[in-house]
Write an enzyme that holds these catalytic residues in place. Structure first.
Site, PDB file in Angstrom:
ATOM      1  N   ASN A 128       4.751  34.672 -37.766  1.00 24.21           N
ATOM      2  CA  ASN A 128       5.380  34.072 -36.780  1.00 24.21           C
ATOM      3  C   ASN A 128       4.434  33.147 -35.636  1.00 24.21           C
ATOM      4  OD1 ASN A 128       5.703  35.511 -34.161  1.00 24.21           O
ATOM      5  ND2 ASN A 128       5.835  37.151 -35.773  1.00 24.21           N
TER       6      ASN A 128
ATOM      7  N   CYS B  97      -6.192  23.666 -29.918  1.00 21.08           N
ATOM      8  CA  CYS B  97      -6.919  22.363 -29.760  1.00 21.08           C
ATOM      9  C   CYS B  97      -5.966  21.486 -30.676  1.00 21.08           C
ATOM     10  CB  CYS B  97      -8.172  22.501 -30.431  1.00 21.08           C
ATOM     11  SG  CYS B  97      -9.536  23.081 -29.197  1.00 21.08           S
TER      12      CYS B  97
ATOM     13  N   CYS C  19       8.796  31.683 -43.780  1.00 22.38           N
ATOM     14  CA  CYS C  19       8.724  32.331 -45.101  1.00 22.38           C
ATOM     15  C   CYS C  19      10.230  32.862 -45.330  1.00 22.38           C
ATOM     16  CB  CYS C  19       7.864  32.996 -45.683  1.00 22.38           C
ATOM     17  SG  CYS C  19       6.264  32.027 -45.615  1.00 22.38           S
TER      18      CYS C  19
ATOM     19  N   CYS D 143      -8.029  21.406 -24.096  1.00 23.67           N
ATOM     20  CA  CYS D 143      -7.188  22.401 -24.628  1.00 23.67           C
ATOM     21  C   CYS D 143      -7.093  23.443 -23.529  1.00 23.67           C
ATOM     22  CB  CYS D 143      -8.093  23.102 -25.677  1.00 23.67           C
ATOM     23  SG  CYS D 143      -7.508  24.878 -26.503  1.00 23.67           S
TER      24      CYS D 143
ATOM     25  N   CYS E 159      -9.271  26.881 -24.997  1.00 25.81           N
ATOM     26  CA  CYS E 159     -11.009  26.836 -25.013  1.00 25.81           C
ATOM     27  C   CYS E 159     -11.440  25.558 -24.249  1.00 25.81           C
ATOM     28  CB  CYS E 159     -11.121  26.936 -26.483  1.00 25.81           C
ATOM     29  SG  CYS E 159     -10.974  25.263 -27.498  1.00 25.81           S
TER      30      CYS E 159
HETATM   31 ZN   LIG Z   1      -9.050  25.004 -28.395  1.00 25.05          ZN
END
Ligand SMILES: [Zn+2]
Lengths: 270, 70
Positions: free
Chosen positions: A130, A172, A186, A243, A246
């Site tokens: 999930n 990202c 699924c 992002c 990050c």
């Molecule tokens: Zn990132």
């Protein structure tokens, strides 16, 4: 560590590989890998990592084996229905390869235990089903500086990439989780069992490449395949400067699960 | 007409074209869920409407795929 005669025989097909050799096999034996979810992806990944002789395999899953799991979760057998998945997995790993030390966590991966659990491992395999947990794994690994393999499957398709610190992460590429039920899982839409094997095995191969340093990892690339056409495609992806986890100025600095960020997405129109 | 690449496939299309229009033409199933890269750079969702695709551009559509354990 020094390999025994028995280990040299057991791992001879690895050792024969010029890129791996005894040295590479010793790196595998020294490796500590956490597989999150002992399900469709985790099952094949665990089987191959155990057979390969990964020194320490961590397994985290809070579920018990259900009859509907057996179509694809090949580490669990008919007699295991009702048994904790981590215990079922531990028993099979011990039979495949007694060299492997198994650490089981009969729990779900949450914002409270994430960083504490991953800190002891060299590499993490995402075998969850999930989106909130997939984003949680991403965020925890980015924050903890841990490499991981992402994997997703649906119907006849699979998708995977590998993250190393500094390379593109899941956020990202996808920003934030889709709103609940906007994208089927699924359990809602079904999946061809063998697809799970294909993808989980790619994840195991990436893990072994990481441990041995062989080849080029699937970093800054998203691999997708469709088993109907058997076309495999990789899209080059670039780390996003903006992002939220990050990027240069992260806005996510602590873990929050099921952070759905519904405001970023409009509900599905169809 | 212009030539662009969509997920590595050549597409002939009247350029320039708005990204939202290209998404519609490509019958992207869930336009609100797709991630888009143009020439290797991710486009913020809020900028889909103002992004224009030109001749020679390379566009990648990335789709969510869940599933695994249960
Ligand atoms: Zn990132």
């Amino acid at each position: 560590m020094n390999l025994t005669d028995q280990q040299i025989e057991r791992y001879s097909r690895h050792i024969l590989l010029q890129d791996v050799g005894v040295e590479g096999q010793e790196k595998i034996a020294a490796g500590r890998v956490l597989v999150i979810g002992a399900g469709g992806l985790g099952a094949p990944a665990l089987l191959y990592l155990a057979a390969a002789g990964v020194g320490t395999l961590g397994v985290i899953d809070g579920d018990v084996v259900d009859l509907s799991n057996l179509q694809r979760q090949v580490i669990h057998f008919t007699d295991d229905v009702g048994r904790a998945k981590v215990e079922s997995a531990r028993a099979k790993i011990a039979q495949i390869n007694p060299d492997v030390k198994v650490i089981t966590h009969q729990a779900f991966f949450t914002e409270d235990n994430a960083l504490e659990i991953i800190k002891d491992y060299d590499f993490i395999v995402d075998g969850t089903d999930n989106f909130p947990v997939k984003f949680l794994i991403n965020d925890a690994c980015v924050m903890g500086g841990k490499p991981f393999s992402h994997g997703g499957i649906l119907r006849f398709e699979g998708q995977t990439f590998t993250h190393l610190p500094g390379t593109a992460c899941y956020r990202c590429m996808f920003g934030s989780p889709p709103p609940p039920n906007a994208v089927p899982t699924c359990s809602q839409a079904g999946v061809l069992g063998a697809i799970a094997g294909m993808l989980g095995t790619i994840q195991a191969a990436e893990t072994l490449k990481f441990l041995t340093g062989v080849g080029e990892l699937l970093t800054d690339r998203l691999l997708t395949f469709n088993a109907k056409s058997m076309n495999f495609k990789t899209v080059n992806v670039r780390r996003r400067e903006r992002c939220p986890v990050c990027g240069a100025h992260p806005t996510i600095t602590e873990l929050h699960e099921s952070e759905q960020a519904a405001c970023e997405f409009n509900p599905r129109q169809q | 007409m212009g030539n662009i690449k969509v997920n590595d496939n050549d597409q002939q299309i009247a350029t320039p074209i708005a990204l939202t229009e290209l998404i519609a033409i490509n019958k992207v199933l869930q336009p609100d869920m797709v991630s888009v890269q143009v020439n290797g750079e991710f486009i913020d969702r809020e900028a889909f409407g103002s992004t224009v695709i030109k001749d020679g551009d390379q566009v990648d559509f990335l789709y969510f795929m869940g599933g695994g354990a249960r």
